[in-house]
Design a protein around this motif. Structure first.
Motif: not given
Length: 126
Positions: A44-64
């Motif tokens: 139910e949280r209201e958020i703004e639309p975004y275009d971001k995915t973990l699928n192309n992030m480096p492992s270190e960024e995913i760990k954070k």
């Protein structure tokens, strides 16, 4: 003012919709979305639309990202005692699972078409 909507209404893919329907059919205490931008979010949280995915992030960024999600999760549940059911993809759960004692991954190893078929079969009675 930027457009906002409830998190559950922003995700429009068939896979997400069936995952959500299936998740609710399990009668859980709570359902959350794992968001690449916002982390752990309530439906139910209201958020703004975004275009971001973990699928192309480096492992270190995913760990954070995962560390942040675990921090959010600890405010909502007990990762050592509560049971979790992950319907998210491998990239979204990989670094979360070592922090969680009890979990299930019913769609593990399935391709998207197989996931949809599994979910449709389980949601057809609703």
């Amino acid at each position: 003012m930027p457009y906002k909507a409830k998190a559950k209404d922003l995700y429009i893919s068939s896979l997400f919709k069936y995952n959500l329907k299936y998740a609710k059919s399990l009668n859980p205490d709570k359902v959350f979305i794992l968001s690449a931008k916002y982390g752990l979010i309530d439906l139910e949280r209201e958020i703004e639309p975004y275009d971001k995915t973990l699928n192309n992030m480096p492992s270190e960024e995913i760990k954070k990202w995962a560390d942040c999600v675990i921090g959010q999760l600890k405010k909502e549940a007990n990762p050592e005692e509560d049971e979790f059911i992950f319907l998210a993809g491998e990239k979204y759960r990989k670094y979360l699972l070592p922090h969680i004692s009890k979990y299930q991954i019913p769609l593990e190893g399935m391709k998207i078409g197989e996931q949809l078929q599994y979910l449709k079969m389980r949601c057809s009675n609703e």
